[in-house]
Design an enzyme around this catalytic site. Structure first.
Site, mmCIF file in Angstrom:
data_model
loop_
_atom_site.group_PDB
_atom_site.id
_atom_site.type_symbol
_atom_site.label_atom_id
_atom_site.label_comp_id
_atom_site.label_asym_id
_atom_site.label_seq_id
_atom_site.Cartn_x
_atom_site.Cartn_y
_atom_site.Cartn_z
ATOM 1 N N HIS A 1 0.817 -1.207 0.000
ATOM 2 C CA HIS A 1 0.000 0.000 0.000
ATOM 3 C C HIS A 1 0.852 1.258 0.000
ATOM 4 C CE1 HIS A 1 0.011 -1.426 4.337
ATOM 5 N NE2 HIS A 1 0.571 -0.241 4.479
ATOM 6 N N ARG B 1 -1.084 11.672 3.889
ATOM 7 C CA ARG B 1 -1.899 12.424 4.846
ATOM 8 C C ARG B 1 -2.991 13.227 4.133
ATOM 9 N NH1 ARG B 1 3.491 13.024 5.655
ATOM 10 N NH2 ARG B 1 4.342 12.126 7.573
ATOM 11 N N GLU C 1 -3.561 3.834 2.143
ATOM 12 C CA GLU C 1 -3.712 4.072 3.582
ATOM 13 C C GLU C 1 -3.697 5.577 3.823
ATOM 14 O OE1 GLU C 1 -1.324 3.574 7.821
ATOM 15 O OE2 GLU C 1 -0.861 2.199 6.181
ATOM 16 N N ASN D 1 -4.342 13.385 10.920
ATOM 17 C CA ASN D 1 -3.802 13.803 12.209
ATOM 18 C C ASN D 1 -4.729 14.856 12.816
ATOM 19 O OD1 ASN D 1 -1.082 12.418 12.350
ATOM 20 N ND2 ASN D 1 -0.894 13.456 10.384
ATOM 21 N N HIS E 1 1.825 11.523 -9.170
ATOM 22 C CA HIS E 1 0.413 11.154 -9.191
ATOM 23 C C HIS E 1 0.251 9.669 -8.888
ATOM 24 C CE1 HIS E 1 1.722 10.349 -13.446
ATOM 25 N NE2 HIS E 1 1.066 9.211 -13.199
ATOM 26 N N GLU F 1 -4.045 9.923 -12.341
ATOM 27 C CA GLU F 1 -4.135 9.715 -13.784
ATOM 28 C C GLU F 1 -5.100 8.563 -14.025
ATOM 29 O OE1 GLU F 1 -1.351 8.812 -17.720
ATOM 30 O OE2 GLU F 1 -0.574 8.357 -15.719
#
Length: 367
Positions: free
Chosen positions: A108, A112, A159, A163, A177, A225
């Site tokens: 993965h 953030r 993932e 925060n 990208h 994309e």
């Protein structure tokens, strides 16, 4: 918080003709164990003492012989109060052979976002992803969400990290990208527009080719994309990162990571070159797209993008191979406190961060 390294910011956009590290941030308590929240020092997890450490010869299946050396440094071990040389030898050939045989898969990508619910809504409603799981860690003040097109034990997923109290991040100039394969780019773009999404490149054939593509942005400014393809086992098909020396990066990812150079293409008109690296063919697996823009050797990485996680059968051997082929270990291999998943973290020559996760431990986490 997060240290942002000032670097050259002048770049040219990269448009792939066929159609993801490091932010010097902290560690994650996710399945990759490298969190994008508390920014704790990577040195908080260390190897066992030398008396119980795995010998270099044992790592790569070698018999004890001469003292192990890397460059001008020899490994010495104290035993019964006396200094004795460890009689082991490791060569790049041994490490390279093991890396090629290791069972690796891109697991993965971690980054953030400023509003987790908003991003989940966009990815599920506009991009057709599924929310696989979500967990909140209030004592560390962050929340993770895992999204993708299939189960984590077999497909590449995203993932997301939120925060508490932080609603905006700097993506920087180095991240490029994510790529998503869809069966109808035009219909996907129409749906995204209807949901209020931002389209930065309308659907159409890529320059010099026939593949229909489009570019969009999510609510946090991450670019995607869209590539028109038939059904594929890995719809989340690529992560693009910019590098300052393409040949250096190709050499590193081949030797230290065991990736294959799937193809390389130069676009002199737009002054960039791309290299597609991965563990399988582009149409069936997720690949890393490395982009070199002519004359640009450094980029600002910002504090938004985190890292890619890759599965391995042995994090200890992986760490030694990474060091042997020029990478920097930022988290020594070993189990994470609390969950005992073994990981190691490293930087490539451009400072992009990768976390290697023990394959068996990763599957146990998903049970």
């Amino acid at each position: 918080m997060v240290r942002i390294v000032p670097m050259a910011a002048s770049i040219r956009p990269s448009l792939s003709s066929s159609f993801i590290l490091c932010n010097n941030t902290g560690t994650s308590r996710s399945t990759t164990a490298v969190s994008l929240n508390s920014f704790a020092s990577p040195s908080s997890l260390r190897l066992p003492s030398l008396s119980s450490a795995i010998r270099q010869s044992e790592l790569f299946g070698l018999k004890p012989s001469k003292p192990w050396r890397q460059g001008c440094t020899s490994l010495r071990v104290a035993a019964a109060g006396n200094m004795a040389q460890a009689s082991t030898t490791t060569t790049p050939e041994n490490a390279l052979e093991w890396v090629k045989q290791d069972k690796r898969r891109m697991l993965h990508v971690v980054y953030r976002v400023g509003d987790l619910d908003r991003t989940i809504k966009f990815y599920t409603e506009c991009l057709g992803m599924k929310l696989l799981r979500k967990r909140d860690i209030p004592e560390e003040r962050y929340t993770n969400a895992f999204l993708g097109y299939g189960p984590e034990d077999s497909q590449f997923v995203i993932e997301l990290t939120y925060n508490y109290g932080i609603d905006k991040y700097d993506i920087g100039t180095g991240f490029g990208h994510f790529g998503i394969a869809v069966e109808d780019v035009t219909k996907t773009v129409e749906l995204i527009k209807a949901k209020g999404g931002k389209v930065t490149r309308e659907p159409g054939p890529v320059k010099g080719g026939s593949t229909v593509i489009a570019f969009i942005e999510d609510p946090d400014g991450y670019k995607f994309e869209l590539l028109e393809r038939g059904p594929t086992p890995e719809p989340l098909c690529q992560v693009m990162l910019r590098v300052g020396d393409l040949d250096r990066s190709i050499n590193f990812y081949e030797k230290a990571f065991g990736m294959e150079l799937l193809r390389k293409r130069d676009n002199a008109e737009y002054k960039y070159t791309i290299a597609m690296m991965g563990y399988g063919p582009e149409d069936k697996s997720t690949v890393l797209e490395l982009t070199y823009n002519y004359g640009v050797t450094e980029y600002e990485k910002g504090n938004a993008y985190g890292q890619i996680a890759i599965g391995t059968d042995d994090v200890y051997k992986t760490a030694e191979a990474v060091k042997l082929f020029g990478g920097k270990i930022t988290r020594e291999p070993g189990p994470l406190p609390g969950i005992n998943t073994k990981i190691t973290a490293c930087l490539d020559p451009d400072g992009w961060k990768t976390v290697f996760v023990d394959n068996t431990d990763f599957i146990k986490e998903l049970e």
